[in-house]
Design an enzyme around this catalytic site. Structure first.
Site, PDB file in Angstrom:
ATOM      1  N   ARG B  59      -2.985  30.924  15.753  1.00 16.52           N
ATOM      2  CA  ARG B  59      -1.600  31.350  15.919  1.00 16.52           C
ATOM      3  C   ARG B  59      -0.892  30.725  17.117  1.00 16.52           C
ATOM      4  O   ARG B  59       0.274  30.345  17.024  1.00 16.52           O
ATOM      5  CB  ARG B  59      -1.522  32.885  16.051  1.00 16.52           C
ATOM      6  CG  ARG B  59      -1.401  33.595  14.738  1.00 16.52           C
ATOM      7  CD  ARG B  59      -2.013  34.971  14.843  1.00 16.52           C
ATOM      8  NE  ARG B  59      -3.438  34.832  15.079  1.00 16.52           N
ATOM      9  CZ  ARG B  59      -4.332  34.691  14.104  1.00 16.52           C
ATOM     10  NH1 ARG B  59      -3.959  34.724  12.866  1.00 16.52           N
ATOM     11  NH2 ARG B  59      -5.612  34.518  14.378  1.00 16.52           N
ATOM     12  N   THR B  60      -1.584  30.634  18.246  1.00 12.27           N
ATOM     13  CA  THR B  60      -0.880  30.148  19.432  1.00 12.27           C
ATOM     14  C   THR B  60      -0.428  28.705  19.214  1.00 12.27           C
ATOM     15  O   THR B  60       0.744  28.363  19.412  1.00 12.27           O
ATOM     16  CB  THR B  60      -1.772  30.257  20.681  1.00 12.27           C
ATOM     17  OG1 THR B  60      -2.179  31.614  20.817  1.00 12.27           O
ATOM     18  CG2 THR B  60      -1.015  29.833  21.927  1.00 12.27           C
ATOM     19  N   LYS B  88     -15.659  12.301  26.659  1.00 15.94           N
ATOM     20  CA  LYS B  88     -16.340  11.250  27.430  1.00 15.94           C
ATOM     21  C   LYS B  88     -16.462  11.654  28.896  1.00 15.94           C
ATOM     22  O   LYS B  88     -16.895  10.866  29.723  1.00 15.94           O
ATOM     23  CB  LYS B  88     -15.536   9.949  27.352  1.00 15.94           C
ATOM     24  CG  LYS B  88     -15.355   9.393  25.951  1.00 15.94           C
ATOM     25  CD  LYS B  88     -14.430   8.177  26.008  1.00 15.94           C
ATOM     26  CE  LYS B  88     -14.023   7.741  24.612  1.00 15.94           C
ATOM     27  NZ  LYS B  88     -12.889   6.805  24.659  1.00 15.94           N
ATOM     28  N   ARG B 109      -4.496  25.366  26.455  1.00 13.68           N
ATOM     29  CA  ARG B 109      -5.505  26.427  26.325  1.00 13.68           C
ATOM     30  C   ARG B 109      -6.818  25.852  26.832  1.00 13.68           C
ATOM     31  O   ARG B 109      -7.213  24.744  26.441  1.00 13.68           O
ATOM     32  CB  ARG B 109      -5.655  26.895  24.883  1.00 13.68           C
ATOM     33  CG  ARG B 109      -6.850  27.834  24.731  1.00 13.68           C
ATOM     34  CD  ARG B 109      -6.873  28.546  23.431  1.00 13.68           C
ATOM     35  NE  ARG B 109      -5.803  29.534  23.361  1.00 13.68           N
ATOM     36  CZ  ARG B 109      -5.665  30.395  22.360  1.00 13.68           C
ATOM     37  NH1 ARG B 109      -6.520  30.390  21.372  1.00 13.68           N
ATOM     38  NH2 ARG B 109      -4.673  31.259  22.361  1.00 13.68           N
ATOM     39  N   HIS B 137      -3.021  35.296  29.102  1.00 12.18           N
ATOM     40  CA  HIS B 137      -2.411  34.717  27.909  1.00 12.18           C
ATOM     41  C   HIS B 137      -0.958  35.192  27.923  1.00 12.18           C
ATOM     42  O   HIS B 137      -0.563  36.082  27.172  1.00 12.18           O
ATOM     43  CB  HIS B 137      -3.151  35.209  26.660  1.00 12.18           C
ATOM     44  CG  HIS B 137      -2.826  34.446  25.409  1.00 12.18           C
ATOM     45  ND1 HIS B 137      -1.794  33.538  25.337  1.00 12.18           N
ATOM     46  CD2 HIS B 137      -3.397  34.464  24.183  1.00 12.18           C
ATOM     47  CE1 HIS B 137      -1.755  33.032  24.113  1.00 12.18           C
ATOM     48  NE2 HIS B 137      -2.723  33.572  23.401  1.00 12.18           N
TER      49      HIS B 137
END
Lengths: 159, 311
Positions: B59-60, B88, B109, B137
């Site tokens: 959703r985000t 890497k 995120r 959040h």
């Protein structure tokens, strides 16, 4: 002249940090970023007799005059320390450390999942002093409150 | 209209949003929702949102992309770090710096707490925290409050119950901080091992009236909002601990029947088994509407960040 003052020689120019809590001298050096790398003469005396039963640590840094911003970092680890600026063997300025609004680098955040503990990023810890009464520090990055009980003895120092 | 305080600004923590800031976003979200689609598509025409997701998201990320598209802008980024140079060993700082060259604003995120604040320091463009570790959040919290405001008509005076994983749930910490700007009563219920972390609510306690217990049963009838969270398996250091507490709370029809008239159920989603699917069609279930509001709230935030004149 008192015994404690005779243990290490007098300096002509520089900074003497006196009345550091016993056993905290090396952490004070770490907090100030003094590692001898600049070639300057620094003398550290640990467990110096002070008063009848007490002990203290003393640090003498020659040819370097520490500013308030430097020494205020010590307010949490050595709150009773005094900073003496010496010029031409004389005491030019004497000050006590006072708690700054933020403390960089000295304390590692206690949260293992904080970005400052990632080990992969070029980042230094910054603690904001959010409560002067109970000495509460908050990590500027993750917001976690640092457990300040026994903080002066905490072994984990960053930097 | 008053000056837009969000223009060019990072949104890292709910701590950075006071009541006025929250109300500004709510107002912008209302205006964005009321806009004809053609007008809305002009708001961020030609602008680019960069996204960087080091953890899974449905959703985000999608709501940010949908929000940007609805404003006429575009999105680019990394949703699978295994396909980027992070795999890497490239640092977060360098990845963020690079993305900030190509985008007008970034959403991040990341599994580590404080990652967004650090990213904001190194980014040349505004950074929005799309979830940082178990810490915060913030856009979810704005969305949660906006949902309460829309669905209950107000936030002040509400009694809110929050159940589930309060220890690892970043949405909970952001929600509590956001609620601290309002006159609300909050009841928290969780298994003992999943209580909120006291060192993370140090500043919340001063501003918010909340109780803590292991059960919500005797409070259900008082609640205006029941906010349910998922027990997050991925955050547990020890799987045995997860197995012990999973399924501790299941909101089913029995709970619904004890709720007062007009009460609503919210969930940040995804859910597992903590809300029975048989509730989905009931009038109390507002979690999918909450997800829909999330897209509008994020569109509002993007509009405020990207346009000096706001929206």
């Amino acid at each position: 002249m008192r015994e404690s003052e005779l243990i290490v020689r007098r300096i002509s120019e520089g900074t003497v940090i006196d009345h550091i809590d016993e056993g905290m001298g090396l952490r004070v050096l770490g907090a100030l970023g003094i590692d001898g790398g600049d070639g300057g003469l620094t003398t550290v005396a640990l467990n110096v007799p002070s008063g009848k039963f007490k002990k203290k640590d003393i640090i003498k840094i020659e040819d370097r005059f520490l500013a308030d911003d430097d020494t205020n970092k010590l307010a949490v680890i050595a709150p009773r320390a005094t900073v003496n600026i010496i010029r031409n063997y004389k005491l030019a300025e004497k000050r006590r450390v006072s708690l700054p609004n933020e403390i960089e680098r000295i304390f590692r955040c206690s949260n293992p999942d904080c970005i400052t503990n990632s080990g992969r990023e070029h980042i230094e810890s910054v603690m904001d002093v959010i409560d002067r009464e109970v000495l509460a520090l908050k990590c500027r990055y993750c917001g976690r409150i640092l457990d300040v009980s026994g903080i002066g003895r905490a072994p984990a120092a960053a930097g | 209209m008053a000056a837009n305080s969000f223009f060019g600004r990072d949104v890292i923590s709910v701590r950075d949003l006071d009541r006025r800031g929250l109300e500004d976003v709510f107002g912008a979200a209302e205006r964005v929702m009321a806009m004809p689609a053609a007008e809305r598509r002009e708001v961020a025409r030609g602008r680019t949102l960069g996204y960087l997701f080091y953890e899974p998201s449905t959703r985000t990320r999608l709501s940010f992309q949908a929000a940007m598209a609805s404003l006429g802008g575009s999105s680019l980024g990394i949703s699978d770090v295994a396909s980027s140079s992070a795999s890497k060993g490239e640092s977060l700082a360098d990845t963020v710096r690079t993305l900030s060259i190509y985008a007008d604003a970034l959403v991040l995120r990341h599994p580590l707490d404080g990652s967004s604040r650090f990213a904001a320091e190194v980014s040349g463009k505004p950074v929005i925290n799309g979830g940082s570790g178990t810490e915060e959040h913030p856009t979810q919290a704005v969305q949660d409050l906006f949902t309460m405001r829309r669905e209950k008509g107000r936030i002040d005076g509400l009694t809110v119950g929050i159940i589930g994983d309060l220890k690892y749930g970043r949405t909970v910490y952001s929600l509590l901080r956001a609620l601290g700007n309002y006159d609300v009563k909050v009841h928290l219920a969780s298994p003992e091992s999943l209580r909120i972390r006291s060192d993370s609510v140090y500043d919340i306690r001063k501003r918010l009236d909340f109780t803590e217990s292991e059960q919500m049963d005797d409070r259900v009838g008082e609640l205006d909002v029941l906010y349910v969270t998922r027990i997050q398996k991925e955050r547990f250091p020890d799987e045995e601990e997860y197995i012990r507490v999973k399924g501790s709370y299941v909101v089913g029809l029995d709970v619904l029947r004890r709720m007062k008239k007009g009460a609503i159920i919210l969930h940040p989603l995804p859910r597992l088994d903590e809300i029975s699917p048989e509730l989905d069609g009931t009038e109390q279930a507002r979690y999918f509407r909450q997800a829909e509001y999330g897209m509008h709230v994020r569109a509002a935030l993007l509009a405020l960040i990207l346009r000096e004149e706001g929206v």
